[in-house]
Every structure is written in C-alpha cells, then in structure tokens.
Scaffold this motif. Structure first.
Motif, PDB file in Angstrom:
ATOM      1  N   SER A  26       0.829  -1.210   0.000  1.00  0.00           N
ATOM      2  CA  SER A  26       0.000   0.000   0.000  1.00  0.00           C
ATOM      3  C   SER A  26       0.863   1.260   0.000  1.00  0.00           C
ATOM      4  CB  SER A  26      -0.965   0.004   1.200  1.00  0.00           C
ATOM      5  OG  SER A  26      -0.333   0.383   2.405  1.00  0.00           O
ATOM      6  N   ILE A  27       2.090   1.151   0.453  1.00  0.00           N
ATOM      7  CA  ILE A  27       3.042   2.267   0.424  1.00  0.00           C
ATOM      8  C   ILE A  27       3.813   2.291  -0.887  1.00  0.00           C
ATOM      9  CG2 ILE A  27       5.150   3.195   1.491  1.00  0.00           C
ATOM     10  CD1 ILE A  27       4.139   1.992   4.161  1.00  0.00           C
ATOM     11  N   LEU A  28       4.199   1.115  -1.370  1.00  0.00           N
ATOM     12  CA  LEU A  28       5.094   1.007  -2.524  1.00  0.00           C
ATOM     13  C   LEU A  28       4.400   1.120  -3.875  1.00  0.00           C
ATOM     14  CD1 LEU A  28       7.224  -1.974  -1.195  1.00  0.00           C
ATOM     15  CD2 LEU A  28       7.968   0.412  -1.378  1.00  0.00           C
ATOM     16  N   GLU A  29       3.242   0.510  -4.023  1.00  0.00           N
ATOM     17  CA  GLU A  29       2.585   0.383  -5.324  1.00  0.00           C
ATOM     18  C   GLU A  29       1.468   1.407  -5.467  1.00  0.00           C
ATOM     19  OE1 GLU A  29       1.382  -3.720  -5.528  1.00  0.00           O
ATOM     20  OE2 GLU A  29       3.463  -4.418  -5.431  1.00  0.00           O
ATOM     21  N   ARG A  30       1.872   2.629  -5.832  1.00  0.00           N
ATOM     22  CA  ARG A  30       0.917   3.723  -5.931  1.00  0.00           C
ATOM     23  C   ARG A  30       1.095   4.454  -7.256  1.00  0.00           C
ATOM     24  NH1 ARG A  30      -0.952   4.585  -0.922  1.00  0.00           N
ATOM     25  NH2 ARG A  30      -1.461   6.749  -1.218  1.00  0.00           N
ATOM     26  N   PRO A  31       0.015   5.025  -7.785  1.00  0.00           N
ATOM     27  CA  PRO A  31       0.167   5.848  -8.981  1.00  0.00           C
ATOM     28  C   PRO A  31       1.147   6.986  -8.685  1.00  0.00           C
ATOM     29  CG  PRO A  31      -2.155   5.477  -8.481  1.00  0.00           C
ATOM     30  CD  PRO A  31      -1.359   4.956  -7.319  1.00  0.00           C
ATOM     31  N   GLY A  32       2.086   7.202  -9.537  1.00  0.00           N
ATOM     32  CA  GLY A  32       3.065   8.261  -9.323  1.00  0.00           C
ATOM     33  C   GLY A  32       4.266   7.831  -8.501  1.00  0.00           C
ATOM     34  N   GLY A  33       4.289   6.593  -8.044  1.00  0.00           N
ATOM     35  CA  GLY A  33       5.445   6.084  -7.301  1.00  0.00           C
ATOM     36  C   GLY A  33       5.166   5.904  -5.823  1.00  0.00           C
ATOM     37  N   PRO A  34       6.122   5.317  -5.131  1.00  0.00           N
ATOM     38  CA  PRO A  34       5.946   5.017  -3.709  1.00  0.00           C
ATOM     39  C   PRO A  34       5.669   6.268  -2.869  1.00  0.00           C
ATOM     40  CG  PRO A  34       7.905   3.931  -4.580  1.00  0.00           C
ATOM     41  CD  PRO A  34       7.426   4.886  -5.634  1.00  0.00           C
ATOM     42  N   ALA A  35       4.907   6.074  -1.796  1.00  0.00           N
ATOM     43  CA  ALA A  35       4.601   7.159  -0.860  1.00  0.00           C
ATOM     44  C   ALA A  35       5.596   7.130   0.288  1.00  0.00           C
ATOM     45  CB  ALA A  35       3.175   7.016  -0.350  1.00  0.00           C
ATOM     46  N   ARG A  77      20.079  -3.408   5.285  1.00  0.00           N
ATOM     47  CA  ARG A  77      19.677  -2.229   4.513  1.00  0.00           C
ATOM     48  C   ARG A  77      19.738  -2.593   3.038  1.00  0.00           C
ATOM     49  NH1 ARG A  77      20.010   2.898   6.987  1.00  0.00           N
ATOM     50  NH2 ARG A  77      20.471   2.711   9.201  1.00  0.00           N
ATOM     51  N   PHE A  78      18.755  -2.125   2.300  1.00  0.00           N
ATOM     52  CA  PHE A  78      18.773  -2.288   0.855  1.00  0.00           C
ATOM     53  C   PHE A  78      17.909  -1.203   0.239  1.00  0.00           C
ATOM     54  CE2 PHE A  78      15.423  -5.041   2.491  1.00  0.00           C
ATOM     55  CZ  PHE A  78      14.351  -4.812   1.649  1.00  0.00           C
ATOM     56  N   ARG A  79      18.002  -1.089  -1.057  1.00  0.00           N
ATOM     57  CA  ARG A  79      17.214  -0.088  -1.786  1.00  0.00           C
ATOM     58  C   ARG A  79      16.248  -0.827  -2.689  1.00  0.00           C
ATOM     59  NH1 ARG A  79      17.054   5.253  -2.164  1.00  0.00           N
ATOM     60  NH2 ARG A  79      16.610   6.254  -4.147  1.00  0.00           N
ATOM     61  N   HIS A  80      14.979  -0.442  -2.622  1.00  0.00           N
ATOM     62  CA  HIS A  80      13.943  -0.986  -3.494  1.00  0.00           C
ATOM     63  C   HIS A  80      13.442   0.152  -4.370  1.00  0.00           C
ATOM     64  CE1 HIS A  80      10.567  -3.380  -4.864  1.00  0.00           C
ATOM     65  NE2 HIS A  80       9.784  -2.355  -4.603  1.00  0.00           N
ATOM     66  N   LYS A  81      13.834   0.123  -5.626  1.00  0.00           N
ATOM     67  CA  LYS A  81      13.505   1.202  -6.566  1.00  0.00           C
ATOM     68  C   LYS A  81      13.986   2.531  -6.002  1.00  0.00           C
ATOM     69  CE  LYS A  81       9.799  -1.484  -8.539  1.00  0.00           C
ATOM     70  NZ  LYS A  81       8.395  -1.641  -8.771  1.00  0.00           N
ATOM     71  N   THR A  82      13.098   3.390  -5.522  1.00  0.00           N
ATOM     72  CA  THR A  82      13.502   4.697  -4.989  1.00  0.00           C
ATOM     73  C   THR A  82      13.410   4.763  -3.466  1.00  0.00           C
ATOM     74  OG1 THR A  82      11.257   5.584  -5.195  1.00  0.00           O
ATOM     75  CG2 THR A  82      12.731   5.864  -7.096  1.00  0.00           C
ATOM     76  N   VAL A  83      13.180   3.624  -2.830  1.00  0.00           N
ATOM     77  CA  VAL A  83      12.931   3.602  -1.383  1.00  0.00           C
ATOM     78  C   VAL A  83      14.073   2.885  -0.658  1.00  0.00           C
ATOM     79  CG1 VAL A  83      11.334   2.838   0.427  1.00  0.00           C
ATOM     80  CG2 VAL A  83      10.439   3.565  -1.799  1.00  0.00           C
TER      81      VAL A  83
END
Length: 133
Positions: A26-35, A77-83
């Motif tokens: 619900s945080i990651l998969e949003r129109p316009g990118g992650p919240a 720690r890791f990076r998922h796309k822009t998060v």
C-alpha cells in the motif's frame, strides 16, 4: 526548497506477518510512485520464515542481502527502486512506545509516519508530502 522526504516506520511481530506484504504494497505500489523515501521495520517476532516470505512478497527477491532476517540486534539495509529500506532485529521489551521510538530513531527523513502491520495507506496519503502538495 527541495523535495521533502518521508519515512514510514512499523513494528512487526508474529501477529502481523500475514498482513505485512499488503501494508508494504500500500506504500510502494501507488500511482506516481511510492509514498515513501524510506521504510524502517523493527522485527521482533519468532516466525522468521513467514516474515522473510512477506518481505519478499512486497519487495521481490532480496538478491545480495545476506543474513536475512536479521538476528541479535543486527540490521539489513537495501534499496527498493527509490525507497531505502532498513529492517532490524528488535528485542521485544513489552513496551509499544519504546519499540516505536526505536524505529523512529533509525529514520532519516524530514517526516516520519507510523503504520501498523495490519493497516494500509489510503490513496493520497503520504504522497502529498513527497510532492510538496
């Protein structure tokens, strides 16, 4: 003024393993990118296999991430796309406020939000902070 950053923090125990992936999506998969700019998860459960499956359901295979889930107070720690994602082993001291504060101390963003493992972020919530709206 630069773009604001937002960290969502949560405490996850065995009771929320079954709903964790839904909450994260619900945080990651949003129109316009992650919240979120960052997600910090304090893991204090015993169902490591279920927790790992929920994390991979939300983020995909954790290639290059060793020692997962973290044990003995360690973190990954890791990076998922822009998060940026921080997951740490959190000793449960029977104190929700202390556990929540420990996740907040690891956050690095301008804004911090807390979300329970069985909640979902509604459309429009969080994204406006990141876009300056």
């Amino acid at each position: 003024m630069g773009k604001a950053t937002l960290t969502w923090t949560c405490i996850i125990g065995d009771a929320h393993v079954g709903t964790l992936a839904r909450m994260l999506k619900s945080i990651l998969e949003r129109p316009g990118g992650p919240a979120a700019s960052e997600i910090v998860i304090g893991w204090n459960g015993a169902n490591d296999e279920g927790f790992a499956a929920a994390i991979e359901d939300a983020f995909g295979p954790l290639a290059g991430v060793s020692d997962f889930p973290p044990q003995s107070g360690n973190e990954v720690r890791f990076r998922h796309k822009t998060v940026d994602v921080v997951i740490f082993d959190q000793e449960w001291k029977k104190d929700f406020a202390a556990a929540r504060n420990e996740t907040h101390q690891r956050a690095t963003s301008d804004w911090i939000g807390y979300i329970d493992g069985d909640d979902t972020l509604l459309a429009g919530h969080g994204s406006d902070i990141l876009t300056g709206g």
